[in-house]
Design a protein around this motif. Structure first.
Motif, mmCIF file in Angstrom:
data_model
loop_
_atom_site.group_PDB
_atom_site.id
_atom_site.type_symbol
_atom_site.label_atom_id
_atom_site.label_comp_id
_atom_site.label_asym_id
_atom_site.label_seq_id
_atom_site.Cartn_x
_atom_site.Cartn_y
_atom_site.Cartn_z
ATOM 1 N N LEU B 117 -2.933 34.990 -7.189
ATOM 2 C CA LEU B 117 -1.453 35.160 -6.568
ATOM 3 C C LEU B 117 -0.158 35.147 -7.429
ATOM 4 C CD1 LEU B 117 -2.083 32.888 -3.512
ATOM 5 C CD2 LEU B 117 -1.749 35.523 -3.528
ATOM 6 N N PRO B 118 0.839 35.848 -7.113
ATOM 7 C CA PRO B 118 1.980 35.393 -7.939
ATOM 8 C C PRO B 118 2.203 34.082 -7.966
ATOM 9 C CG PRO B 118 2.261 37.252 -6.469
ATOM 10 C CD PRO B 118 1.054 36.664 -5.912
ATOM 11 N N GLU B 119 2.898 33.332 -9.060
ATOM 12 C CA GLU B 119 2.987 32.046 -9.155
ATOM 13 C C GLU B 119 3.675 31.238 -8.019
ATOM 14 O OE1 GLU B 119 5.203 28.963 -12.228
ATOM 15 O OE2 GLU B 119 4.780 31.294 -13.070
ATOM 16 N N GLY B 120 4.779 31.859 -7.544
ATOM 17 C CA GLY B 120 5.685 31.367 -6.306
ATOM 18 C C GLY B 120 4.610 31.338 -5.006
ATOM 19 N N MET B 121 4.046 32.133 -4.688
ATOM 20 C CA MET B 121 2.967 32.253 -3.605
ATOM 21 C C MET B 121 2.049 31.220 -3.812
ATOM 22 S SD MET B 121 2.781 36.130 -2.467
ATOM 23 C CE MET B 121 4.120 37.304 -1.731
ATOM 24 N N GLN B 122 1.563 31.289 -5.118
ATOM 25 C CA GLN B 122 0.196 30.477 -5.405
ATOM 26 C C GLN B 122 0.699 28.872 -5.158
ATOM 27 O OE1 GLN B 122 -1.606 29.240 -9.413
ATOM 28 N NE2 GLN B 122 -1.729 31.310 -9.294
ATOM 29 N N THR B 123 1.869 28.555 -5.754
ATOM 30 C CA THR B 123 2.483 27.189 -5.318
ATOM 31 C C THR B 123 2.353 26.819 -3.789
ATOM 32 O OG1 THR B 123 3.812 27.516 -7.401
ATOM 33 C CG2 THR B 123 4.237 25.853 -5.826
ATOM 34 N N ILE B 124 2.883 27.833 -3.051
ATOM 35 C CA ILE B 124 3.107 27.491 -1.613
ATOM 36 C C ILE B 124 1.722 27.158 -1.067
ATOM 37 C CG2 ILE B 124 3.897 28.617 0.648
ATOM 38 C CD1 ILE B 124 6.496 29.833 -0.876
ATOM 39 N N PHE B 125 0.727 28.351 -1.449
ATOM 40 C CA PHE B 125 -0.522 28.265 -0.941
ATOM 41 C C PHE B 125 -1.132 27.106 -1.183
ATOM 42 C CE2 PHE B 125 -4.804 29.297 -0.786
ATOM 43 C CZ PHE B 125 -5.122 29.428 0.527
ATOM 44 N N ARG B 126 -1.123 26.671 -2.514
ATOM 45 C CA ARG B 126 -1.829 25.493 -2.919
ATOM 46 C C ARG B 126 -1.202 24.107 -2.168
ATOM 47 N NH1 ARG B 126 -4.654 25.209 -7.531
ATOM 48 N NH2 ARG B 126 -4.563 26.876 -8.790
ATOM 49 N N LEU B 127 0.202 24.231 -1.931
ATOM 50 C CA LEU B 127 0.564 22.791 -1.236
ATOM 51 C C LEU B 127 0.324 22.755 0.270
ATOM 52 C CD1 LEU B 127 4.409 22.856 -2.852
ATOM 53 C CD2 LEU B 127 2.101 21.342 -3.386
ATOM 54 N N CYS B 128 0.128 24.181 0.791
ATOM 55 C CA CYS B 128 -0.082 24.170 2.076
ATOM 56 C C CYS B 128 -1.609 23.881 2.519
ATOM 57 C CB CYS B 128 0.207 25.463 2.700
ATOM 58 S SG CYS B 128 2.040 25.585 3.051
ATOM 59 N N GLU B 148 11.817 31.279 4.342
ATOM 60 C CA GLU B 148 11.267 31.787 3.157
ATOM 61 C C GLU B 148 9.713 31.475 2.974
ATOM 62 O OE1 GLU B 148 12.947 32.292 -1.247
ATOM 63 O OE2 GLU B 148 14.095 31.354 0.354
ATOM 64 N N VAL B 149 9.685 30.264 2.954
ATOM 65 C CA VAL B 149 8.210 29.583 2.976
ATOM 66 C C VAL B 149 7.391 30.568 4.104
ATOM 67 C CG1 VAL B 149 6.513 27.582 3.213
ATOM 68 C CG2 VAL B 149 8.890 27.523 1.973
ATOM 69 N N VAL B 150 7.555 30.476 5.389
ATOM 70 C CA VAL B 150 7.000 31.037 6.265
ATOM 71 C C VAL B 150 6.827 32.580 6.044
ATOM 72 C CG1 VAL B 150 7.025 31.699 8.682
ATOM 73 C CG2 VAL B 150 7.656 29.507 8.092
ATOM 74 N N CYS B 151 7.614 33.141 5.479
ATOM 75 C CA CYS B 151 7.340 34.679 5.316
ATOM 76 C C CYS B 151 6.425 34.794 3.904
ATOM 77 C CB CYS B 151 8.816 35.216 4.821
ATOM 78 S SG CYS B 151 8.819 36.755 4.663
ATOM 79 N N GLN B 152 6.750 33.999 3.055
ATOM 80 C CA GLN B 152 5.540 34.067 1.757
ATOM 81 C C GLN B 152 4.171 33.732 2.068
ATOM 82 O OE1 GLN B 152 6.788 33.265 -2.234
ATOM 83 N NE2 GLN B 152 8.719 33.017 -1.946
ATOM 84 N N LEU B 153 4.156 32.705 2.908
ATOM 85 C CA LEU B 153 2.566 32.195 3.367
ATOM 86 C C LEU B 153 2.131 33.493 4.260
ATOM 87 C CD1 LEU B 153 0.732 29.677 2.882
ATOM 88 C CD2 LEU B 153 1.562 29.013 5.279
ATOM 89 N N LYS B 154 2.995 34.183 5.142
ATOM 90 C CA LYS B 154 2.374 35.290 5.721
ATOM 91 C C LYS B 154 1.774 36.312 5.016
ATOM 92 C CE LYS B 154 3.823 38.043 9.741
ATOM 93 N NZ LYS B 154 4.929 38.528 10.632
ATOM 94 N N GLU B 155 2.620 36.607 3.771
ATOM 95 C CA GLU B 155 2.370 37.510 2.961
ATOM 96 C C GLU B 155 0.881 37.163 2.247
ATOM 97 O OE1 GLU B 155 4.895 39.297 -0.033
ATOM 98 O OE2 GLU B 155 6.660 38.697 1.612
#
Lengths: 150, 166
Positions: B117-128, B148-155
């Protein structure tokens, strides 16, 4: 079309991984009622994850199995005891070759009562003995008065 | 490692578990134990902690299997998988999010997906997923808006769907 869009939104994967929020789960349950075919889709995703997880399994330490099944046995025994159906059997592990005997706790009370009664009897015996002696002493001088003097 | 061809019907298995069948318990442990242990290890990143979580997990599964029926979950493994992650997160508590050697060594499907995953999405997914933080908490931590987090996690989930189907 709406269902297809809903499935493609990744909600099933989110639910399967445990990332869906409460409102998303409620929405999914509602959608499952409206579209029962959604259950097939969820099953497919979870089966896919299951197949992958089974191939990626990590070898379990041998001792874990014993610990888990032992815990289950203990919990089962606790439940049986709580239900008043104890499956435990009392085993006397004390040796028979010893200087002590084991008696029921009521014997303790019996011995105390016997001791008290015996003491009462003893004091009563002493008391009545002394009373008897006193009365005997009182009678003796009276008898002496009647002894004729030579 | 495991025989994936063998699959016993979930309803029959649940029925036998509720009845306290030792054979069903043994099958569940032998068949699903390694897979669930891997899921727990990914969250706890510690063998000893993972073992303790696994014990708690199986004790719960064996003694309260009726909860699976009542949950309305579709597959038994799906229920156990979510349960193992929840228990692992509960056990590790509010530990400081961070990278660890064990996670990097573990090359499971989910970690391979995360790495891609791209870095930003990876961080969000890891934390969630691995740290069990809510979207609001992740947003606060990263200084982002919750939407923004909800949207990125959906992606991320759409990408995971494609990854899983590929």
């Amino acid at each position: 079309m709406k269902l297809h869009h809903y499935i493609e939104s990744g909600i099933i994967e989110s639910y399967a991984l445990g990332l869906a929020t409460m409102s998303e789960i409620e929405e999914l349950q509602h959608m499952r009622k409206l579209y029962p075919e959604l259950n097939t889709e969820i099953r497919m995703v979870e089966r896919r994850l299951e197949m992958v997880a089974l191939t990626e399994g990590v070898m379990l330490p041998v001792r874990l199995k014993d610990r888990i099944f032992q815990r289950i046995d203990w919990e089962q025994q606790d439940r049986n005891t709580e239900k008043g159906n104890p499956s435990l059997t009392f085993i006397n592990i004390e040796s028979k070759n010893r200087d002590y005997i084991t008696v029921h706790k009521w014997w303790k009370l019996f011995f105390i009562m016997t001791f008290i009664v015996s003491k009462v009897c003893l004091f009563a015996a002493i008391y009545f003995y002394l009373k008897y002696q006193q009365s005997k002493e009182k009678k003796t001088p009276h008898v002496e008065q009647h002894i004729p003097v030579k | 490692m495991q025989d994936t061809a063998v699959h016993i019907d979930d309803d029959i298995l649940t029925e036998r578990l509720i009845a306290g069948d030792p054979g069903a318990r043994e099958f569940i442990y032998d068949h699903y134990g390694p897979a669930l242990f891997n899921i727990i290890l990914q969250v706890t990143a510690d063998n000893e902690k993972a073992e303790n979580v696994l014990i708690q997990l199986f004790v719960y599964i064996f003694s309260d299997c009726i909860a699976y029926r009542e949950s309305g979950d579709i597959t038994l493994f799906g229920w156990m998988m979510r349960l193992s992650r929840q228990m692992a997160l509960k056990y590790t508590g509010a530990e400081v999010p961070g990278e660890n050697g064990l996670m990097l060594k573990n090359r499971s499907l989910l970690l391979r997906f995360t790495m891609g995953l791209p870095e930003g999405m990876q961080t969000i997914f890891r934390l969630c997923y691995y740290k069990g933080l809510s979207k609001e908490a992740v947003a606060r931590m990263l200084g982002l808006h919750t939407d923004e987090v909800v949207c990125q996690l959906k992606e991320v989930m759409i990408a995971f769907r494609k990854f899983l189907n590929s």
